[in-house]
Design an enzyme around this catalytic site. Sequence first.
Site: not given
Length: 258
Positions: A11, A130
């Site tokens: 990330d 997701d």
Amino acid sequence: MFKVRVIPCLDVKDGRVVKGINFVDLRDAGDPVEAAIAYDAAGADELCFLDITATHENRGIMLDVVRRTAEACFMPLTVGGGVRTVDDIKVLLRSGADKVSINSAAVSRREFVKEAAEKFGDQCIVVAIDAKRVKRGGGGERWEIFTHGGRNSTGIDAIEYAQEVVSLGAGEILLTSMDRDGTRQGFDIPLTSAIADSVHVPVIASGGVGTLDHLVDGIRNGHATAVLAASIFHFGEFTIRQAKDHMVRAGLPMRLDP
């Protein structure tokens, strides 16, 4: 037989890795390029960069990260976060990304997947999903798509959505269980197998890895073709080679560097 892929994920925010990394040989644990080089040397099959800042003002920073990583690393790079247009994909590919991951933009405008696949080829278009388990109105449960980092519920069934984006040209699904993400309890196997069994493209399982057995479980019982993990590698708990050796001992076909 296909080789199972092990994919670490980084990330990135404002050009820096935001989750801690504990490689002993890194000079700068916050530099994503250094982390990528370490993973490349460790034998990672691919690397996933997620630009969590994901604004156009920061795109130039991320492009520089991708460019420097592509110059230094041999492994394929998948880059996602804030990808909204065909031009976004073009500049990422030109900067050295091998694949580009689309998430919220694909939910809000499905034809974007088709446009991207037709222009660049389905082999480099990844749709990130997701999903979270939700209660049905009449009882029972299903998996629902969430967007914008899991903040927005869409009411869209995850299995139906996966089938739709594949029909539009998605070449791969990056599936994250929001229920398991960060729990270290293992992948959501019912979710992973339901999606993997419903589409004909590779599915990357993500969310919840805490042990090496979880990686095996994602392939064997989740029917995924690749596994993505972050913290078990970032914090030095396991190496890529340890993960692959464990999966080989479990009977899975892996690419092992000499």
